[in-house]
Design a protein around this motif. Structure first.
Motif, PDB file in Angstrom:
ATOM      1  N   MET A  41      54.013  66.536  53.675  1.00  0.00           N
ATOM      2  CA  MET A  41      55.119  67.475  53.798  1.00  0.00           C
ATOM      3  C   MET A  41      54.692  68.855  53.313  1.00  0.00           C
ATOM      4  O   MET A  41      54.982  69.871  53.934  1.00  0.00           O
ATOM      5  CB  MET A  41      56.255  66.952  52.921  1.00  0.00           C
ATOM      6  CG  MET A  41      57.593  67.229  53.469  1.00  0.00           C
ATOM      7  SD  MET A  41      58.002  65.985  54.655  1.00  0.00           S
ATOM      8  CE  MET A  41      59.075  64.992  53.674  1.00  0.00           C
ATOM      9  N   PRO A  94      64.350  70.348  48.550  1.00  0.00           N
ATOM     10  CA  PRO A  94      65.356  69.668  49.380  1.00  0.00           C
ATOM     11  C   PRO A  94      65.033  68.200  49.596  1.00  0.00           C
ATOM     12  O   PRO A  94      65.928  67.356  49.567  1.00  0.00           O
ATOM     13  CB  PRO A  94      65.312  70.432  50.704  1.00  0.00           C
ATOM     14  CG  PRO A  94      64.802  71.766  50.342  1.00  0.00           C
ATOM     15  CD  PRO A  94      63.860  71.577  49.205  1.00  0.00           C
ATOM     16  N   ALA A  95      63.748  67.887  49.762  1.00  0.00           N
ATOM     17  CA  ALA A  95      63.398  66.483  49.965  1.00  0.00           C
ATOM     18  C   ALA A  95      63.646  65.677  48.707  1.00  0.00           C
ATOM     19  O   ALA A  95      64.042  64.518  48.765  1.00  0.00           O
ATOM     20  CB  ALA A  95      61.931  66.366  50.382  1.00  0.00           C
ATOM     21  N   GLY A 150      52.232  70.402  55.694  1.00  0.00           N
ATOM     22  CA  GLY A 150      52.909  70.930  56.866  1.00  0.00           C
ATOM     23  C   GLY A 150      53.415  72.335  56.614  1.00  0.00           C
ATOM     24  O   GLY A 150      53.240  73.232  57.439  1.00  0.00           O
ATOM     25  N   SER A 151      54.007  72.531  55.449  1.00  0.00           N
ATOM     26  CA  SER A 151      54.559  73.838  55.137  1.00  0.00           C
ATOM     27  C   SER A 151      53.446  74.860  54.876  1.00  0.00           C
ATOM     28  O   SER A 151      53.464  75.964  55.410  1.00  0.00           O
ATOM     29  CB  SER A 151      55.467  73.714  53.924  1.00  0.00           C
ATOM     30  OG  SER A 151      55.826  74.975  53.466  1.00  0.00           O
ATOM     31  N   LEU A 152      52.437  74.455  54.071  1.00  0.00           N
ATOM     32  CA  LEU A 152      51.337  75.376  53.777  1.00  0.00           C
ATOM     33  C   LEU A 152      50.593  75.733  55.056  1.00  0.00           C
ATOM     34  O   LEU A 152      50.168  76.866  55.245  1.00  0.00           O
ATOM     35  CB  LEU A 152      50.380  74.740  52.760  1.00  0.00           C
ATOM     36  CG  LEU A 152      50.963  74.462  51.388  1.00  0.00           C
ATOM     37  CD1 LEU A 152      49.978  73.692  50.532  1.00  0.00           C
ATOM     38  CD2 LEU A 152      51.340  75.766  50.700  1.00  0.00           C
ATOM     39  N   GLU A 154      57.532  79.082  48.292  1.00  0.00           N
ATOM     40  CA  GLU A 154      58.356  78.845  49.480  1.00  0.00           C
ATOM     41  C   GLU A 154      58.356  77.358  49.821  1.00  0.00           C
ATOM     42  O   GLU A 154      59.392  76.783  50.160  1.00  0.00           O
ATOM     43  CB  GLU A 154      57.837  79.647  50.674  1.00  0.00           C
ATOM     44  CG  GLU A 154      58.221  81.112  50.621  1.00  0.00           C
ATOM     45  CD  GLU A 154      57.395  81.980  51.570  1.00  0.00           C
ATOM     46  OE1 GLU A 154      57.776  83.122  51.771  1.00  0.00           O
ATOM     47  OE2 GLU A 154      56.358  81.510  52.095  1.00  0.00           O
ATOM     48  N   THR A 155      57.179  76.768  49.712  1.00  0.00           N
ATOM     49  CA  THR A 155      57.075  75.344  50.002  1.00  0.00           C
ATOM     50  C   THR A 155      57.928  74.526  49.035  1.00  0.00           C
ATOM     51  O   THR A 155      58.670  73.632  49.439  1.00  0.00           O
ATOM     52  CB  THR A 155      55.605  74.906  49.900  1.00  0.00           C
ATOM     53  OG1 THR A 155      54.851  75.695  50.790  1.00  0.00           O
ATOM     54  CG2 THR A 155      55.448  73.447  50.245  1.00  0.00           C
ATOM     55  N   GLN A 196      61.753  75.356  49.767  1.00  0.00           N
ATOM     56  CA  GLN A 196      62.350  75.006  51.058  1.00  0.00           C
ATOM     57  C   GLN A 196      62.017  73.611  51.552  1.00  0.00           C
ATOM     58  O   GLN A 196      62.694  73.091  52.420  1.00  0.00           O
ATOM     59  CB  GLN A 196      61.922  76.029  52.108  1.00  0.00           C
ATOM     60  CG  GLN A 196      62.306  77.427  51.668  1.00  0.00           C
ATOM     61  CD  GLN A 196      62.399  78.363  52.846  1.00  0.00           C
ATOM     62  OE1 GLN A 196      62.701  77.949  53.935  1.00  0.00           O
ATOM     63  NE2 GLN A 196      62.122  79.620  52.602  1.00  0.00           N
ATOM     64  N   VAL A 197      60.947  73.023  51.050  1.00  0.00           N
ATOM     65  CA  VAL A 197      60.585  71.695  51.554  1.00  0.00           C
ATOM     66  C   VAL A 197      60.618  70.642  50.448  1.00  0.00           C
ATOM     67  O   VAL A 197      61.284  69.621  50.569  1.00  0.00           O
ATOM     68  CB  VAL A 197      59.191  71.731  52.215  1.00  0.00           C
ATOM     69  CG1 VAL A 197      58.761  70.342  52.620  1.00  0.00           C
ATOM     70  CG2 VAL A 197      59.225  72.646  53.420  1.00  0.00           C
ATOM     71  N   LEU A 249      51.748  76.190  57.859  1.00  0.00           N
ATOM     72  CA  LEU A 249      52.457  77.187  58.659  1.00  0.00           C
ATOM     73  C   LEU A 249      52.408  78.552  57.992  1.00  0.00           C
ATOM     74  O   LEU A 249      53.053  79.490  58.440  1.00  0.00           O
ATOM     75  CB  LEU A 249      53.923  76.768  58.825  1.00  0.00           C
ATOM     76  CG  LEU A 249      54.146  75.574  59.739  1.00  0.00           C
ATOM     77  CD1 LEU A 249      55.579  75.111  59.645  1.00  0.00           C
ATOM     78  CD2 LEU A 249      53.825  75.954  61.165  1.00  0.00           C
ATOM     79  N   ALA A 259      53.171  79.164  54.643  1.00  0.00           N
ATOM     80  CA  ALA A 259      54.150  79.362  53.571  1.00  0.00           C
ATOM     81  C   ALA A 259      53.422  79.418  52.240  1.00  0.00           C
ATOM     82  O   ALA A 259      52.378  78.804  52.071  1.00  0.00           O
ATOM     83  CB  ALA A 259      55.154  78.224  53.563  1.00  0.00           C
ATOM     84  N   THR A 260      53.989  80.160  51.272  1.00  0.00           N
ATOM     85  CA  THR A 260      53.373  80.173  49.951  1.00  0.00           C
ATOM     86  C   THR A 260      53.817  78.928  49.191  1.00  0.00           C
ATOM     87  O   THR A 260      54.677  78.182  49.644  1.00  0.00           O
ATOM     88  CB  THR A 260      53.815  81.408  49.141  1.00  0.00           C
ATOM     89  OG1 THR A 260      55.220  81.298  48.952  1.00  0.00           O
ATOM     90  CG2 THR A 260      53.483  82.687  49.867  1.00  0.00           C
TER      91      THR A 260
END
Ligand SMILES: Nc1ncnc2c1ncn2[C@@H]1O[C@H](COP(=O)(O)OP(=O)(O)OP(=O)(O)O)[C@@H](O)[C@H]1O
Ligand SMILES: [Mg+2]
Lengths: 264, 492
Positions: B374, B395-396, B377-379, B387-388, B391-392, B381, B383-384
């Motif tokens: 997970m 929430p998970a 996936g964010s990194l 942010e990861t 936002q990821v 794209l 993302a810092t």
């Protein structure tokens, strides 16, 4: 970017990424040994090789995803548009926005399908308003060959999709950020033939504007979608050249054994 | 024969049974252990267990049942008019037991012979004096009915005991005999022993559950007594907590509940952000070296006894707050908002500190359970890290973190020592965190310490309070576990 799509395929493209003497170590184990490779712009490059030979490892070097693994150490030089991506001044976050990645296992975020795709554009501020974002999301989902299946449930969770749908969602998510290079690690390993064909079509379409690197275990797929092929074996880059030549007239006996199914 | 020696005897018989069973099994196979269904020791265990378990079971049941039966019989002997004004049959019966015990001791120490005791008449001999000599003090002279009852008590106990020894020994011997006669090379001793092992494990598990049920039942029982003496509307809906011993106490849970929730709220306000941020730092940012050093350090905090936190509240945090918000050494802010060191804020802050490792280690586990894929996936794209996380990862992990917070809340609500020392003893509704307030737990402590009489509502209210607290924390725990478990399944 569309002005380039009319160019003839046979034009020799400029080098996008050039790797020189790259070595990767996981702690003591030497996973990539002295690899030199030139990845061209507007070209699909396929990485093939037996399991565990270092394809994913090398792919992850190209956008510095290996930074997240504590034990991983990379040496050598990797240039993107002539700039060393391992230079101290380079921001890996910026780099990854330019060099997108689709992973071996689908990894949608536990968010809605829409938010999954909108994630990148939101972070990088690519859309000025909601309408533009909607447009990006729709376009990306169409390119990921999944729009028709999800257009009625954009706000359902992405984790509720099937494995193959999740993988196409991840592809859509990666394209939504408009990367210059797209790294795909076995993107079709969980897909049925129809979805595979759609993804291959997408790859072919992406080639018009980006450089695509794809890891695959399917010889046919490598032959179908790529113009260049690199064969890895035990951490060495054994052979690299035009796909046609590698598949019809390989220079190295190991390449020949592998593509004819004798080692793997 | 004293019960202790009876138990030893049973063990000896069982050990003999082991040896006999093993030998018989071996000899039935002609000395060749390979011809047996099970290993030779299993035959021994089978005979030993068949000897020991039923006999011990009978012993336990007998020891529990006999006093009840005798009480019943003896209390029937005491006529209603022999119960003096102001006492109850229960009190008279406890006199009877004391006299009976005293006589037993006197006989054991040789002050009296059993012959003398049998012929004693309360009218003629100074029983109180004789028993006093052997250290059994009685409140008043022994009345004839009580003495007769005590004599009956003694004799029934003695016959009961003899009968018990005989019965238990018989059961042991029968068990030995039956299992011994069944022993031969085809007998499936291994399976029998397996069942016995399972029964043992079930027994242990059910003991744990039964104790819980027992505790709840006893609380329920006392709570019912309390509501017999005090109106439940005052308890649940009254507005004042003012126990006194004149019989017109106002015992309402609401001011206490308010104090409890207020202090817990402040504690969570301290513990949740700090604990959560610490967990995020440790699991997402810290390198292995920092992690290896900081994580155990945080966990040491969790091992500090709460009384030490109480001292910390009393000696450090309280005075510090007075210094800031009050006139302690002329005050930092120059205001006069706080006079005493005990306050909601003192207790809340210290309790919050206590809960930090609790929140952080639970959250850390939950954050680590979010798959690395997970984050990748964010990194991937662009993302810092933050942010990861925002936002990821969070929430998970959110449902699990909510569960962790609820668990922390239920600990805060049930916490005692810190509030006893840091919060004060005044029950009131107030929103000012600098005033002292009190909680359910501290009132339970104060209602039950000192001279207590377990028949007054002022004491029994502790059980009603305890039960309410139990229901509250149980509800929170169940909810938290439900959320955490639901979340765990997501990635499995
Ligand atoms: N995180 C890691 N830590 C340590 N060793 C690793 C790690 N990831 C990969 N390796 C090792 O590096 C080597 C190359 O792994 P890699 O994942 O690159 O193989 P691959 O070619 O992608 O294989 P596959 O086709 O099965 O995906 C393997 O020997 C593997 O064990
Ligand atoms: Mg791989």
């Amino acid at each position: 970017m569309n002005d380039m799509s009319t160019l003839d395929k046979t034009v020799t493209n400029t080098t996008k990424i050039s790797a020189k003497n790259v070595n990767v170590y996981y702690g003591e184990s030497h996973a990539i040994k002295d690899v030199n490779v030139e990845i061209e712009d507007k070209t699909v490059t396929a990485f093939i090789g037996p399991s565990g030979c270092g394809k994913s490892t090398f792919l992850r070097c190209l956008n510095r995803m290996n930074d997240t693994i504590d034990v991983c150490r990379v040496s050598g030089e990797i240039l993107l548009d002539g700039e060393d991506i391992y230079d101290k001044r380079v921001d890996p976050v910026q780099l990854r926005a330019k060099v997108g990645m689709v992973f071996q296992k689908p990894n949608p975020f536990p968010k809605s399908i829409y938010d999954n795709v909108a994630y990148g554009p939101r972070i990088h501020g690519l859309a000025r308003n909601k309408a533009e974002l909607d447009e990006i999301v729709e376009k990306s989902l169409r390119r990921g060959a999944i729009w028709d299946e999800v257009k009625d449930r954009l706000h359902a969770p992405g984790t509720g999709l099937s494995g193959g749908q999740q993988q196409r969602l991840c592809i859509a998510r990666a394209v939504a950020t408009e990367p210059e290079v797209l790294l795909m690690d076995e993107p079709c390993s969980a897909l049925d033939p129809i979805a595979t064909a759609q993804v291959e079509e997408l790859i072919d379409e992406l080639r018009a504007s980006y450089s695509v690197v794809i890891v695959t275990h399917s010889m046919q797929q490598a032959a179908r979608v790529s113009q260049k092929t690199a064969f890895f074996h035990l951490g060495n880059l054994v052979e690299f050249g035009n796909t046609g030549q590698i598949f019809t007239n390989p220079e190295d006996p190991r390449t020949e054994s592998y593509i004819t199914g004798r080692i793997g | 024969m004293p019960t202790f020696w009876l138990v030893i005897l049973l063990c000896v018989i069982a050990a003999a049974g082991y040896v006999l069973g093993r030998q018989r099994a071996l000899s039935s196979a002609g000395g060749d252990a390979r011809a047996l269904h099970s290993l030779p020791a299993y035959y021994g265990y089978n005979v030993g267990l068949s000897t020991l378990v039923p006999a011990l079971g009978l012993l336990v049941v007998w020891l529990l049942a006999q006093p009840m039966l005798i009480e019943n019989r003896v209390s029937g002997m005491i006529p209603a008019e022999a119960i003096p004004e102001g006492t109850t049959l229960g009190l008279v019966m406890s006199d009877v037991r004391r006299v009976a015990e005293g006589l037993d001791i006197a006989v054991a120490e040789g002050v009296l012979t059993s012959e003398q005791v049998r012929n004693m008449r309360s009218e003629f001999s100074d029983i109180r004096g004789r028993l006093g000599e052997v250290g059994v003090a009685l409140g008043s002279d022994v009345r004839p009915e009580v003495f007769n009852a005590a004599q009956a008590y003694r004799s029934s106990s003695a016959t009961g005991h003899t009968a018990m020894v005989i019965a238990v020994a018989l059961v042991a011997l029968v068990g030995l005999g039956l299992s011994y006669s069944k022993t031969n090379k085809d007998f499936r001793a291994r399976n029998t022993v397996e069942r016995a092992v399972m029964a043992l494990l079930i027994l242990a598990a059910s003991l744990a559950i039964l104790t819980t049920i027992g505790i709840v039942l006893s609380m329920l029982f006392e709570t019912r007594n309390f509501f017999g003496l005090h109106s439940w509307t005052d308890f649940f809906f009254g507005g004042t907590w003012a126990p006194n011993f004149r019989g017109d106490s106002e015992l309402s849970i609401l001011p206490l509940l308010w104090g409890t929730l207020y202090i817990s709220f402040i504690a969570l306000l301290v513990a949740v952000p700090i604990g959560l941020f610490a967990a995020i730092y440790l699991s997402e940012y810290a390198g292995p070296a920092v992690r290896a050093f900081a994580k155990p350090l945080l966990e040491i905090l969790a091992g500090i006894p709460t009384i030490v936190y109480g001292l910390f509240a009393l000696l450090t945090v309280g005075p510090l707050l007075v210094r800031i918000f009050g006139q302690g050494e002329n005050g930092v802010l120059g205001v006069e908002w706080m006079s005493g060191a005990t306050s909601v804020l003192t207790a809340g802050v210290v309790m919050g500190i206590m809960l930090i490792p609790f929140v952080s280690s639970l959250s850390d586990d939950i954050i680590n359970a979010v798959p690395q894929a997970m984050r990748d996936g964010s990194l991937g794209l662009g993302a810092t890290k933050s942010e990861t996380v925002r936002q990821v990862v969070l929430p998970a992990a959110l449902p699990g973190i909510v569960g962790a917070i609820l668990l922390a809340a239920s600990r805060a609500i049930g916490e005692t020592m810190i509030v006893v020392m840091g919060a004060g003893a005044i029950a009131k509704f107030s929103a000012n965190p600098l005033e002292s307030m009190t909680t359910i737990t501290t009132r339970i402590v104060s209602q039950l310490t000192g001279d207590t009489d377990f028949a007054s509502p002022e004491t029994l209210v502790a059980f009603a309070l305890g039960l309410t607290l139990f229901v509250l924390t149980l509800g929170l725990n169940v909810l938290a576990l439900y959320i955490v478990r639901k979340y765990r399944e997501q990635y499995d």
